[in-house]
Design a protein around this motif. Structure first.
Motif, PDB file in Angstrom:
ATOM      1  N   GLY A   1       0.704  -1.138  -0.270  1.00 23.07           N
ATOM      2  CA  GLY A   1       0.176   0.004   0.066  1.00 23.07           C
ATOM      3  C   GLY A   1       0.744   1.210  -0.078  1.00 23.07           C
TER       4      GLY A   1
ATOM      5  N   ALA B   1      -9.602  -2.789  -0.619  1.00 18.61           N
ATOM      6  CA  ALA B   1      -9.363  -1.500  -1.084  1.00 18.61           C
ATOM      7  C   ALA B   1     -10.238  -1.092  -2.054  1.00 18.61           C
ATOM      8  CB  ALA B   1      -8.058  -1.603  -1.679  1.00 18.61           C
TER       9      ALA B   1
ATOM     10  N   ARG C   1     -13.394  -0.142  -0.197  1.00 24.56           N
ATOM     11  CA  ARG C   1     -13.117   1.084   0.515  1.00 24.56           C
ATOM     12  C   ARG C   1     -13.564   2.118  -0.368  1.00 24.56           C
ATOM     13  NH1 ARG C   1     -10.690   1.707   5.321  1.00 24.56           N
ATOM     14  NH2 ARG C   1      -9.552  -0.601   5.136  1.00 24.56           N
TER      15      ARG C   1
ATOM     16  N   ALA D   1      -6.773   3.671  -2.261  1.00 27.88           N
ATOM     17  CA  ALA D   1      -7.789   3.570  -1.209  1.00 27.88           C
ATOM     18  C   ALA D   1      -7.482   4.210  -0.013  1.00 27.88           C
ATOM     19  CB  ALA D   1      -8.118   2.171  -1.347  1.00 27.88           C
ATOM     20  N   GLU D   2      -6.162   4.037   0.268  1.00 29.20           N
ATOM     21  CA  GLU D   2      -5.829   4.465   1.998  1.00 29.20           C
ATOM     22  C   GLU D   2      -4.936   5.648   1.667  1.00 29.20           C
ATOM     23  OE1 GLU D   2      -5.430   1.613   4.910  1.00 29.20           O
ATOM     24  OE2 GLU D   2      -5.790   0.159   3.556  1.00 29.20           O
TER      25      GLU D   2
ATOM     26  N   GLN E   1      -6.660  -6.349  -1.367  1.00 29.37           N
ATOM     27  CA  GLN E   1      -6.922  -5.603  -2.566  1.00 29.37           C
ATOM     28  C   GLN E   1      -8.181  -5.649  -2.987  1.00 29.37           C
ATOM     29  OE1 GLN E   1      -4.831  -7.480  -5.969  1.00 29.37           O
ATOM     30  NE2 GLN E   1      -3.097  -7.115  -5.182  1.00 29.37           N
TER      31      GLN E   1
END
Length: 508
Positions: free
Chosen positions: A33, A421, A424, A157-158, A418
């Motif tokens: 990530g 993600a 999310r 995503a993060e 994954q």
């Protein structure tokens, strides 16, 4: 090349850059990530494509695509081995190779047609980004519904750019990321503009992207959810006793019975009942017991049949009433849940395609279930990658998203994180909280801003009990739908064609 930009790199260096860039792109995705590396890796690939011949562009596009997808979907080898992994990777390489040609033409023609600083440093990166988005958009829907896994947007995503998904959707976020990557290349090769001015331009654009506000989401109420992870040996190719998966999820749920909870719904994963309660009295009795003891309906995944058709389904089960609503998976996975053109493909690899003995039908029901007036959108596993499915859920009134899934076939690989993600980003894009319940993980409850309200460790049985916010906010991404994606496609194609017509037919 123009007199104010650096010369293209040699082909040998470009090949190495394509390998490194493709590998770096994967590092931005979970499990690691490291989201900035996807942007940097994309920039390296775009740098390698600049100044190539058509043959060189095909080569660089293919190499970068193999390095990227080959590492990203390595999880496909866990139970299926190298052949399906190689086949899917090469299918994506086909698109990245063709996309490489389109990107090379953008690098070649656009700055010649519009040779000013704005043309070279703003317009050209935008057209290159549009070319990247075109390739991704096509590969996401074609053939057999496409393979929308691993879009550039998914890597964020993060990261601090994730909130853009609510403004512009997945394709729009991909375009922004590719534009940033192409702009980095354009700035690096620019000679006319001084280093200080280039640095200020990059810093200003980056700051604007980072500080742009999130879409405000209005909460209209809450839903008390108990989501269950049974830690089941539940893969498509697993060896288990009939009823074992059902038992695992019942056992994981049972600790909730005596806690005096006031629940609105219990969410079990995809395939959590390996016995179809519509045809099996024992499975129906277990679900009746769970629903009665918790005084709440159960959302449960199972395999249903309707005549000669088989469906991967989610039932809404109430004690005494049975299945009061049903969703059938809209996007079954080709070559896993069904075999397209079976008469053609099966003879090519009978031993491999024996693993797909039945073809699941495509669901035709609506995409939501009614939880006593609260409308919940349902995405089963791979459904989560389908842009149109999410749009249907919101159009059908979804106030919260439920994503039951079964990730057991992929072991401890990156596949499950994954997928989380992507889920999310769906929560952010839609402005809806999302509950992902997996048989083995990753299971989590995600808020509309992408933050995690609750989660469970991988490969451990457990439950998540939380009050989940509801919303009926329509985000700009949903309001735009595919309009932005089509706009980017038309802009990119028009700019490349017009650039080819206007560009001087001479070497600079």
């Amino acid at each position: 090349m123009t007199p104010t930009t650096a010369a293209p790199i040699p082909l040998g260096v470009a090949v190495l850059a394509a390998l490194v860039g493709g590998w770096m792109m994967d590092l931005g995705f979970p499990d690691l990530g490291w989201w900035p590396l996807t942007i940097v890796g994309t920039a390296v690939v775009l740098w390698a494509l600049r100044g190539r011949s058509i043959g060189g562009a095909l080569l660089i596009g293919a190499i970068s695509g193999f390095a990227y997808y080959g590492t990203l979907i390595e999880w496909l080898t866990v139970y299926l081995g190298i052949v399906p992994w190689l086949a899917l990777t090469l299918a994506q390489v086909f698109f990245t190779a063709l996309g490489g040609v389109l990107i090379t033409l953008a690098w070649r023609w656009v700055p010649r047609a519009w040779p000013g600083v704005a043309g070279r440093m703003v317009l050209t990166p935008a057209v290159v980004a549009a070319a990247w988005t075109i390739r991704e958009a096509v590969a996401s829907v074609f053939p057999f519904g496409g393979f929308a896994w691993g879009r550039l947007a998914h890597s964020q995503a993060e990261g601090p750019l994730a909130h853009w998904a609510a403004w512009v959707g997945f394709s729009g976020l991909t375009f922004l990321l590719a534009w940033v990557s192409a702009a980095l290349v354009a700035v690096a090769i620019e000679r006319e503009v001084g280093m200080l001015r280039r640095g200020i331009a990059v810093a200003g654009a980056s700051t604007a992207l980072l500080v742009w506000p999130a879409v405000p989401i209005t909460t209209t109420g809450t839903l008390t959810v108990a989501a269950v992870q049974g830690d089941s040996n539940s893969g498509l190719f697993a060896d288990y006793e009939r009823g074992e998966i059902l038992q695992d999820h019942y056992d994981a749920t049972r600790p909730l019975f005596d806690q005096g909870l006031d629940l609105d719904v219990v969410v079990w994963p995809e395939n959590a009942s390996d016995l179809d309660p519509l045809r099996n009295e024992y499975a129906a009795s277990v679900l009746d017991l769970v629903s009665e003891r918790l005084d709440a309906p159960v959302v449960v995944g199972t395999i249903t049949a309707d005549g000669d058709e088989t469906f991967n389904s989610v039932l809404l089960w109430r004690a005494g009433d049975g299945a009061v609503d049903q969703y059938d998976k809209v996007h079954p996975v080709p070559f896993a849940e069904y075999l397209p053109a079976r008469d053609f493909f099966y003879p090519l690899a009978p031993s491999l395609f024996d693993l797909v003995p039945r073809d699941y039908s495509f669901g035709q029901r609506d995409t939501v279930v009614d939880l006593d007036g609260v409308i919940a959108g349902i995405s089963i596993c791979y459904d989560i990658v389908d842009d149109d499915l999410l749009a249907r859920q919101i159009d059908e009134g979804a106030q919260v998203l439920l994503a039951p899934t079964n990730n057991a076939d992929f072991g401890v690989s990156d596949q499950s994180v994954q997928q989380l993600a992507i889920a999310r980003l769906r929560a952010i894009e839609s402005g809806r909280a999302l509950v992902q319940a997996s048989t083995v993980g990753a299971s989590a409850i995600v808020l509309p801003d992408g933050s995690t309200l609750d989660s469970l460790p991988l490969f451990e049985p457990g439950t998540m009990v939380q009050e989940v916010p509801l919303s009926d906010t329509i985000t700009p991404a949903h309001a735009l739908g595919r309009t932005l994606e089509w706009g980017v496609i038309l802009f990119g194609l028009a700019a490349i064609v017009l650039g080819g017509a206007l560009a001087p037919r001479r070497r600079a």
